[in-house]
Design an enzyme around this catalytic site. Structure first.
Site, short mmCIF file in Angstrom:
data_model
loop_
_atom_site.label_atom_id
_atom_site.label_comp_id
_atom_site.label_asym_id
_atom_site.label_seq_id
_atom_site.Cartn_x
_atom_site.Cartn_y
_atom_site.Cartn_z
N LYS A 54 -14.02 0.38 5.92
CA LYS A 54 -13.00 -0.40 5.79
C LYS A 54 -12.96 -2.11 5.90
O LYS A 54 -13.62 -2.16 4.55
CB LYS A 54 -11.62 0.26 5.29
CG LYS A 54 -10.28 -1.01 5.34
CD LYS A 54 -10.23 -0.60 3.66
CE LYS A 54 -9.58 -2.13 2.83
NZ LYS A 54 -9.11 -1.83 1.52
N CYS A 93 -5.79 -9.47 3.17
CA CYS A 93 -6.59 -8.60 3.94
C CYS A 93 -8.24 -9.52 4.37
O CYS A 93 -8.74 -9.35 4.89
CB CYS A 93 -6.96 -7.57 3.41
SG CYS A 93 -4.81 -6.68 3.37
N GLY A 104 -8.29 -15.41 -1.64
CA GLY A 104 -6.78 -15.32 -1.09
C GLY A 104 -6.35 -14.09 -0.30
O GLY A 104 -7.19 -13.13 -0.80
N VAL A 108 1.14 -1.38 -0.13
CA VAL A 108 0.03 -0.13 0.28
C VAL A 108 1.27 1.19 0.18
O VAL A 108 1.16 1.77 -0.69
CB VAL A 108 -0.66 0.45 1.35
CG1 VAL A 108 -1.74 1.33 1.94
CG2 VAL A 108 -2.07 -1.47 0.40
N GLU A 148 -7.16 2.66 2.55
CA GLU A 148 -6.62 2.62 1.33
C GLU A 148 -7.93 1.01 0.31
O GLU A 148 -7.91 0.45 1.50
CB GLU A 148 -5.74 1.76 1.26
CG GLU A 148 -4.71 2.20 -0.15
CD GLU A 148 -5.60 3.21 -1.15
OE1 GLU A 148 -4.87 4.03 -1.57
OE2 GLU A 148 -6.44 3.11 -2.00
P1 NAD Z 1 3.41 -4.89 3.88
O1 NAD Z 1 3.24 -5.79 5.34
O2 NAD Z 1 3.52 -5.04 2.90
O3 NAD Z 1 3.73 -3.03 4.36
C1 NAD Z 1 4.16 -2.93 5.66
C2 NAD Z 1 5.38 -2.21 6.10
O4 NAD Z 1 5.50 -1.82 7.05
C3 NAD Z 1 6.68 -3.67 6.14
O5 NAD Z 1 7.37 -3.45 5.05
C4 NAD Z 1 7.11 -3.60 7.29
O6 NAD Z 1 8.68 -3.35 7.95
C5 NAD Z 1 7.12 -1.77 7.87
N1 NAD Z 1 6.71 -1.44 8.99
C6 NAD Z 1 6.03 -2.35 10.22
N2 NAD Z 1 6.33 -1.87 11.26
C7 NAD Z 1 6.74 -0.77 10.83
C8 NAD Z 1 7.17 0.90 11.57
N3 NAD Z 1 7.42 0.83 12.94
N4 NAD Z 1 8.47 1.50 11.01
C9 NAD Z 1 8.65 1.43 9.84
N5 NAD Z 1 8.36 0.48 9.03
C10 NAD Z 1 7.75 -0.35 9.84
O7 NAD Z 1 1.61 -4.25 4.22
P2 NAD Z 1 0.70 -3.86 2.76
O8 NAD Z 1 -0.04 -4.93 2.10
O9 NAD Z 1 0.94 -2.44 2.64
O10 NAD Z 1 -0.60 -3.06 4.47
C11 NAD Z 1 -0.31 -2.65 5.04
C12 NAD Z 1 -2.01 -2.01 5.38
O11 NAD Z 1 -2.52 -1.85 4.43
C13 NAD Z 1 -2.78 -3.38 6.01
O12 NAD Z 1 -3.27 -2.31 7.16
C14 NAD Z 1 -3.31 -3.56 5.46
O13 NAD Z 1 -4.61 -4.38 6.00
C15 NAD Z 1 -4.18 -2.42 4.69
N6 NAD Z 1 -4.41 -2.96 3.26
C16 NAD Z 1 -3.76 -3.80 1.90
C17 NAD Z 1 -3.91 -2.84 0.71
C18 NAD Z 1 -3.13 -4.64 0.21
O14 NAD Z 1 -3.77 -4.78 -1.38
N7 NAD Z 1 -2.26 -5.00 0.48
C19 NAD Z 1 -4.95 -3.04 0.45
C20 NAD Z 1 -5.93 -1.98 0.99
C21 NAD Z 1 -5.47 -1.82 2.52
C1 UGA Z 2 -9.16 -6.65 -2.24
C2 UGA Z 2 -9.85 -5.33 -1.70
O1 UGA Z 2 -10.48 -5.85 -3.45
C3 UGA Z 2 -9.71 -4.07 -1.94
O2 UGA Z 2 -10.84 -3.53 -2.42
C4 UGA Z 2 -8.76 -4.19 -1.12
O3 UGA Z 2 -8.49 -2.51 -0.86
C5 UGA Z 2 -7.79 -4.98 -0.50
O4 UGA Z 2 -9.03 -6.41 -0.57
C6 UGA Z 2 -7.53 -4.79 1.06
O5 UGA Z 2 -7.64 -4.28 1.80
O6 UGA Z 2 -5.67 -5.66 0.59
P1 UGA Z 2 -6.99 -7.86 -3.23
O7 UGA Z 2 -7.06 -8.86 -2.21
O8 UGA Z 2 -5.73 -6.79 -3.78
O9 UGA Z 2 -8.04 -6.40 -3.17
O10 UGA Z 2 -7.54 -8.72 -4.49
P2 UGA Z 2 -9.10 -8.85 -4.99
O11 UGA Z 2 -9.24 -8.78 -6.68
O12 UGA Z 2 -10.11 -8.34 -3.80
O13 UGA Z 2 -9.29 -10.38 -4.99
C7 UGA Z 2 -9.04 -11.01 -3.56
C8 UGA Z 2 -8.82 -12.67 -3.58
O14 UGA Z 2 -10.58 -13.12 -4.53
C9 UGA Z 2 -8.45 -13.38 -5.05
O15 UGA Z 2 -8.35 -14.16 -4.73
C10 UGA Z 2 -9.08 -13.15 -6.07
O16 UGA Z 2 -9.26 -14.10 -7.31
C11 UGA Z 2 -10.60 -13.70 -5.58
N1 UGA Z 2 -11.89 -13.33 -6.24
C12 UGA Z 2 -11.58 -12.08 -6.55
C13 UGA Z 2 -12.75 -14.66 -7.06
O17 UGA Z 2 -12.43 -15.63 -6.42
N2 UGA Z 2 -13.60 -14.10 -7.81
C14 UGA Z 2 -13.81 -13.03 -7.97
O18 UGA Z 2 -15.14 -12.14 -8.62
C15 UGA Z 2 -13.20 -11.70 -7.74
#
Ligand code: NAD
Ligand code: UGA
Length: 474
Positions: A224, A280, A277, A14, A169
């Site tokens: 969220k 989140c 998968g 993110v 996000e």
């Molecule tokens: P991530 O694990 O990829 O990245 C998090 C980073 O934070 C790591 O690199 C870690 O080293 C760093 N970190 C942790 N503690 C720290 C500190 N004290 N100082 C500096 N760095 C530090 O995680 P992500 O996938 O980017 O997710 C972050 C958040 O956003 C989560 O709460 C997740 O639920 C949310 N989110 C993720 C997605 C997604 O698609 N991955 C989408 C929307 C929201």
């Molecule tokens: C999901 C949400 O879509 C985002 O809006 C959110 O920000 C994010 O989680 C988060 O909070 O981390 P993401 O997990 O990156 O995003 O990907 P998705 O496209 O949602 O897919 C999630 C899983 O569902 C994948 O394994 C995908 O293959 C599966 N999926 C998705 C299905 O099996 N069928 C569908 O119709 C859509």
């Protein structure tokens, strides 16, 4: 209040892409992305853009444009906090593994550590923005920590002041850049109007004002979790119906099309697959379940928990079904696994359905030949908790009763003597497989399992394959 300097704590999936887009769209703002993970930061700074720690279509081009200009990646946390007008907290919030709430509640230790670091290093007025996905009322914890460190001048004037906003996000991996550039909405929760406007002004550089929603901070935090719960619920719903389709002669794609045409239901997120998968969905629903239980809402908790229960059952159903179709035993049989990431266009494997499905097949003694265009064998080794074999010729069924696996770069090479091909991720290259070649190399009777409805059944039926695809009862 004009923001000139941003610090984002957390250079992950993110933090990295979101800050890259902000830097690109707001050239007058200096954006520092900081992380404790040196290896990750080194990769963000690598001259070779193929080595960026995250693969997202369109990301490398933006990094190339902005890095060194107004986008900087470093491990220097304190100084960058000190210089910032606005700090995004974008760190990981995984499910707690031990103690109170283990298995459900979010582990907020990284968020708390960030709040403490901001408290001790910020100077002047700092807007602290929750970007991580957090349980409702986390802002209260952050505020408590920040307020405890507010300093006063000798005349009783506040020197260090803070304001906390929630700005969750909604990007999806694989389409992160497009989602950031063209969001359905940007959500900002808070109670200080000036701070809300300051953050909103950043987004207004490219997001139309009407798409910037402003709410109270608790609604923003809960929205969220709710969005992810609703999305995941749709997938469990369609996967459940897919299983029923297989039992009754219906076809889940036809059912999806029929229900998706109803504008009240809508057509998105109705693709049956191997089970959701990603880092989140499961974590956020379990977090919601924990909150409901905490507030004594047992029935609500059970309702949401069933979405995860169904997903777990569905993943194990796919592995069992493969075993059954291959005469009830797969010990020593070669099975080609196409795709390991949790969806296409990402190298992320967190909670990928492929992990559980492969583990179940390995438990049955299978020999797995795993291919993925973006996931490397080191990551698969970690996920499966099992080192790979190195030589295809070593794969002897009698020695490997517990199952074994090998990473294959060239999937065509993996087809020799394979009993089955299982498509687990919808990578576009798997649509282009030469099925005549595959058939000529596989052991007969050969099976194709398409858990993503990726391939055209007509192409398969021209050959002698046995074919299963998700939710196809016909
Ligand atoms: P991530 O694990 O990829 O990245 C998090 C980073 O934070 C790591 O690199 C870690 O080293 C760093 N970190 C942790 N503690 C720290 C500190 N004290 N100082 C500096 N760095 C530090 O995680 P992500 O996938 O980017 O997710 C972050 C958040 O956003 C989560 O709460 C997740 O639920 C949310 N989110 C993720 C997605 C997604 O698609 N991955 C989408 C929307 C929201
Ligand atoms: C999901 C949400 O879509 C985002 O809006 C959110 O920000 C994010 O989680 C988060 O909070 O981390 P993401 O997990 O990156 O995003 O990907 P998705 O496209 O949602 O897919 C999630 C899983 O569902 C994948 O394994 C995908 O293959 C599966 N999926 C998705 C299905 O099996 N069928 C569908 O119709 C859509």
């Amino acid at each position: 209040m004009e923001i000139k300097n941003i610090c984002c704590i957390g250079a992950g999936y993110v933090g990295g892409p979101t800050m890259a887009v902000i830097a690109d769209k707001c050239p007058d703002i200096k954006v520092n992305v900081v992380d404790l993970n040196e290896d990750r930061i080194q990769k963000w700074n690598d001259k070779n853009l193929d080595k960026l720690p995250i693969f997202e279509p369109g990301l490398a081009e933006i990094v190339l444009r902005c890095r060194g200009r107004n986008l900087h990646f470093s491990t220097i946390v304190n100084e960058n906090i000190r210089n910032a007008d606005l700090v995004f907290i974008s760190v990981n919030t995984p499910t707690k593994k031990y103690g109170l709430g283990a298995g459900k509640a979010s582990d907020l230790k990284w968020v708390e550590a960030c709040a403490r670091q901001v408290a001790s290093n910020a100077s002047g007025h700092t807007i602290v923005v929750e970007k991580s996905t957090l349980p409702v009322r986390t802002a209260e914890v952050i505020k408590d920590i920040l307020e405890a460190s507010q300093t006063f001048s000798s005349k009783g004037m506040q020197v260090n002041t803070f304001d906390v906003l929630s700005n969750p996000e909604f990007l999806s991996e694989g389409t992160a850049i497009n989602d950031l550039l063209n969001p359905d909405r940007v959500l900002i929760g808070g109670d200080n109007q000036a701070s809300i406007e300051a953050l909103s002004d950043i987004y207004k550089s490219w997001v139309p004002s009407e798409k910037i929603l402003k709410t109270n901070i608790w609604s923003s935090e809960l929205a969220k979790l709710t969005a992810n719960a609703f999305l995941a619920q749709r997938i469990s719903s369609i996967n459940a119906i897919g299983a029923l389709c297989e039992a009754t002669g219906a076809d889940v794609r036809e059912v999806s099309r029929a229900i998706g045409a109803d504008s009240r239901i809508g057509s998105k997120f109705l693709d049956a697959g191997p089970g959701f998968g990603g880092s989140c969905f499961k974590k956020d629903i379990l977090n919601l379940v924990y909150l409901c239980e905490y507030f004594g809402l047992e029935e609500v908790a059970k309702f949401w928990e069933s979405v995860v229960t169904l997903n777990n059952w569905h993943q194990s159903r796919v592995a069992k079904l493969i075993t059954k179709k291959l005469y009830g035993t797969i010990s020593g049989k070669k099975i080609v696994i196409l795709g390991f990431s949790f969806k296409s266009n990402t190298n992320d494997t967190r909670e990928s359905a492929a992990i559980q499905i492969c583990k179940d097949l390995l438990d049955e003694g299978a020999i797995l030949l795993i291919n993925d265009p973006k996931v490397n064998k080191e990551q698969i080794t970690i996920d499966l908790g099992l080192a790979p074999e190195t030589e295809i010729n070593n794969l002897d069924s009698t020695i490997n009763q517990k199952g074994c696996w090998l990473f294959v770069d060239d999937m065509n090479e993996s087809f020799y003597n394979a009993d089955a091909i299982v498509i687990l991720t919808e990578w576009p290259e798997y649509k282009e497989i030469d099925w005549n070649l595959a058939e000529s190399r596989m052991r007969k009777p050969a099976w194709i399992f398409d858990s993503r409805s990726l391939i055209d059944p007509e192409n398969i039926r021209k050959n002698s394959f046995n074919f299963w695809r998700i939710g196809d009862g016909s």
